[in-house]
Design a protein around this motif. Structure first.
Motif, PDB file in Angstrom:
ATOM      1  N   GLU A   1       3.693  12.308  -0.426  1.00 22.39           N
ATOM      2  CA  GLU A   1       3.398  10.981   0.406  1.00 22.39           C
ATOM      3  C   GLU A   1       4.760  10.453   0.718  1.00 22.39           C
ATOM      4  OE1 GLU A   1      -0.818  10.202  -1.785  1.00 22.39           O
ATOM      5  OE2 GLU A   1       0.682   9.093  -2.155  1.00 22.39           O
TER       6      GLU A   1
ATOM      7  N   TYR B   1      -2.651   8.403  10.188  1.00 17.01           N
ATOM      8  CA  TYR B   1      -3.054   7.157   9.564  1.00 17.01           C
ATOM      9  C   TYR B   1      -4.192   6.498  10.182  1.00 17.01           C
ATOM     10  CZ  TYR B   1      -2.733   2.020   8.764  1.00 17.01           C
ATOM     11  OH  TYR B   1      -2.970   0.741   8.291  1.00 17.01           O
TER      12      TYR B   1
ATOM     13  N   PHE C   1       3.610   5.480  -4.011  1.00 12.55           N
ATOM     14  CA  PHE C   1       3.339   7.007  -3.421  1.00 12.55           C
ATOM     15  C   PHE C   1       2.880   7.704  -4.895  1.00 12.55           C
ATOM     16  CE2 PHE C   1       6.731   5.375  -0.858  1.00 12.55           C
ATOM     17  CZ  PHE C   1       6.255   5.527   0.363  1.00 12.55           C
TER      18      PHE C   1
ATOM     19  N   ASP D   1       6.349   9.356   4.565  1.00 11.95           N
ATOM     20  CA  ASP D   1       6.953   8.208   4.699  1.00 11.95           C
ATOM     21  C   ASP D   1       8.400   8.022   5.191  1.00 11.95           C
ATOM     22  OD1 ASP D   1       6.122   5.186   4.540  1.00 11.95           O
ATOM     23  OD2 ASP D   1       8.034   5.186   3.510  1.00 11.95           O
TER      24      ASP D   1
ATOM     25  N   LYS E   1       0.877   6.356   3.965  1.00  9.31           N
ATOM     26  CA  LYS E   1       0.959   4.962   3.113  1.00  9.31           C
ATOM     27  C   LYS E   1       2.161   4.406   3.577  1.00  9.31           C
ATOM     28  CE  LYS E   1      -1.443   6.330  -1.208  1.00  9.31           C
ATOM     29  NZ  LYS E   1      -1.316   6.219  -2.668  1.00  9.31           N
ATOM     30  N   ASN E   2       1.982   3.311   4.575  1.00  5.04           N
ATOM     31  CA  ASN E   2       3.155   2.599   4.974  1.00  5.04           C
ATOM     32  C   ASN E   2       2.445   1.168   5.590  1.00  5.04           C
ATOM     33  OD1 ASN E   2       5.016   1.623   7.192  1.00  5.04           O
ATOM     34  ND2 ASN E   2       6.016   3.494   6.909  1.00  5.04           N
TER      35      ASN E   2
ATOM     36  N   GLN F   1      -1.936  11.815   2.466  1.00  2.38           N
ATOM     37  CA  GLN F   1      -2.361  10.183   2.557  1.00  2.38           C
ATOM     38  C   GLN F   1      -0.921   9.569   3.390  1.00  2.38           C
ATOM     39  OE1 GLN F   1      -5.435   9.381   1.912  1.00  2.38           O
ATOM     40  NE2 GLN F   1      -5.010   7.197   2.716  1.00  2.38           N
TER      41      GLN F   1
ATOM     42  N   SER G   1       0.854  -1.170  -0.032  1.00  3.75           N
ATOM     43  CA  SER G   1      -0.077   0.112  -0.061  1.00  3.75           C
ATOM     44  C   SER G   1       0.754   1.316   0.017  1.00  3.75           C
ATOM     45  CB  SER G   1      -1.054   0.004   1.376  1.00  3.75           C
ATOM     46  OG  SER G   1      -0.016   0.068   2.530  1.00  3.75           O
ATOM     47  N   ASP G   2       2.085   1.185  -0.269  1.00  2.00           N
ATOM     48  CA  ASP G   2       3.227   2.398   0.001  1.00  2.00           C
ATOM     49  C   ASP G   2       3.658   2.788  -1.180  1.00  2.00           C
ATOM     50  OD1 ASP G   2       6.061   0.561   1.330  1.00  2.00           O
ATOM     51  OD2 ASP G   2       4.409  -0.211  -0.094  1.00  2.00           O
TER      52      ASP G   2
END
Length: 500
Positions: free
Chosen positions: A80, A158, A75, A84, A181-182, A179, A72-73
């Motif tokens: 984003e 998150y 970018f 991260d 995303k990690n 967003q 899901s990470d």
């Protein structure tokens, strides 16, 4: 891969079309033969991407669909990636990494990473920490609590984005609007969910966030084979494997080790032990008799000194409030242990406390600093801790100056969500007085005698026939409506009784 190959990948992913070798050669100021060699290396070594070559059209680079769905990470915007990267640097601090490794981590050029650093540095300023670059590597420097505070903000952002209803942290727009995303965060959230269910726990938000930050730090350092400096592997007390806390620590450690295929180091186990023990002390579930005696003596003296000093500095007779002394002593029991073991919990409602209870907050902070300067207590109290202490004095203050409907808040424990709930009730219902906030496991029949209403976050309710309203800790609109109806009916009945 070298710097140029990373730049090629960045160009191809950015263009999302076929790009010829001639165009790449011109943009990078190299020969076409160099581009051909680079493209062969990229095709052989970049398993995360699908490289397509068409004669006369050039090269197209795409992310593998299975890879894209598994992680899901990916970018879509540089912000984003920067967020991260910030979270990654915070999680491995004070360990160092290199720009080359970061470049390879995100498949972008080193010049892009250097540009990212400029954006990251702006986010660090409000937290008193800085991005440092030395010959030995790049790292974020600052005290551990400031690092955790910023990590917690990103984690809360998150959790909010995925729909967690209990997030109350004040998240700045510069982070909230990006967003998060990690993939690690989803894995940790699932592990903590399973851990709480198996142990029949409901961690208060401050401890949940502290534990979340600690787990992320452990995982990232293990994944990148990073070691703490020797002087940071501090042992305050050894793990007591006969204590009630040990099976909890062992269970959480086994979940991590199984999921991420590594073995926790001794100091990592100690950190988890200290956090979970502090949580249990917060619930007054003391773990051995010797530490209980030692802590009690220190805590009782500190509570008396703090109440006395706040009373002297304010002119209010807090010393006459027995319930304040009892509640504050209970809270300080866990706080003293936390500070003695450098466990810093996050206060999700600190900004609201400073805004709504600013006078009491400043008074408590001034008094606490006096005690430290005079050597009465040798630990610095963070604003987070001052914020929690403020709530106890604020309740005592309201008892003496406000004529309200007395209520009792019944909760799973005494600090986190219950105080968030009480603050919302005070803000929305000025004619309600919160007489007591009590954890369900400590509640007695006598606690209900001087209240008109019980507001509870506990589904399995209680031992009283008092009117009870079951609410969410975030106090949603339905909850507010039910409380408002009770208030209207209460005062209507008071008028009827008076007219009789």
């Amino acid at each position: 891969m070298n710097k140029r190959q990373c730049e090629i990948i960045e160009i191809l992913l950015g263009e999302r079309r076929f790009v010829t070798a001639s165009e790449l050669a011109e943009r990078l100021a190299v020969s076409r033969k160099t581009i051909y060699r680079d493209m062969q290396d990229i095709g052989n070594h970049c398993s995360a991407y699908r490289l397509t070559k068409k004669e006369n059209n050039g090269y197209l680079l795409e992310i593998w669909e299975e890879e894209e769905s598994a992680h899901s990470d990916q970018f879509e915007h540089p912000n984003e990636r920067r967020l991260d990267l910030l979270l990654f640097l915070l999680s491995i601090a004070p360990c160092k990494t290199s720009i080359q490794k970061i470049s390879e981590r995100y498949f972008v050029s080193q010049s892009s990473i250097l540009n990212d650093f400029k954006h990251i540095e702006k986010k660090l300023v409000p937290y008193g920490i800085r991005l440092s670059r030395t010959n030995e590597g790049t790292f974020i420097s600052g005290d551990q609590f400031s690092l955790y505070r910023l990590m917690a903000v990103i984690i809360e952002s998150y959790l909010t984005q995925i729909g967690d209803p209990f997030c109350q942290y004040d998240i700045p727009d510069s982070i909230k609007d990006i967003q998060v995303k990690n993939g690690r965060l989803a894995e940790i959230k699932q592990i903590l969910h399973e851990f709480q269910e198996e142990q029949d726990l409901l961690l208060d938000q401050p401890y949940y966030l502290t534990l979340f930050c600690s787990l992320l730090s452990i995982i990232e350092k293990q994944a990148h084979h990073l070691q703490l400096f020797p002087n940071e592997e501090i042992i305050y007390e050894q793990i007591d494997d006969s204590s009630a806390i040990y099976p909890m620590v062992r269970s959480l450690a086994e979940k991590l080790e199984k999921h991420f295929s590594f073995q926790l180091k001794h100091y990592e186990m100690l950190n988890l032990y200290y956090i979970l023990k502090a949580y249990k002390l917060n619930s007054r579930f003391l773990l051995n008799q010797q530490s209980e005696v030692l802590l009690n003596n220190q805590v009782i003296a500190l509570a008396d000194q703090l109440i006395s000093r706040v009373s002297r500095n304010s002119g209010y007779r807090f010393t006459e409030d027995r319930e304040l002394r009892e509640r504050l002593t209970m809270h300080l029991h866990s706080m003293v242990y936390r500070l003695n073991h450098q466990i810093y919990i996050i206060n999700p409602i600190l900004k609201s406390i400073k805004t709504n209870f600013s006078n009491i907050f400043q008074l408590v902070r001034f008094s606490a600093n006096e005690l430290m300067e005079e050597g009465i207590y040798d630990k610095h109290l963070t604003d987070e801790e001052i914020g929690y202490i403020t709530l106890y004095f604020q309740i005592s203050y309201d008892d003496r100056f406000v004529n309200q409907i007395p209520i009792l808040i019944e909760c799973t424990s005494g600090v986190g969500t219950s105080h968030m709930l009480s603050e919302k009730i005070r803000k929305n219902f000025p004619n309600i007085h919160i007489n007591k906030i009590i954890a369900q496991e400590r509640i007695k029949q006598s606690d209900y005698e001087d209240v008109e209403l019980v507001i509870s976050t506990v589904k399995t309710h209680s031992i009283s026939d008092k009117p009870t309203i079951l609410v969410s800790p975030i106090l949603n609109e339905d909850d507010k409506y039910k409380i408002d109806q009770f208030i209207k009916d209460y005062y209507k009945n008071q008028v009827i009784i008076y007219n009789r």
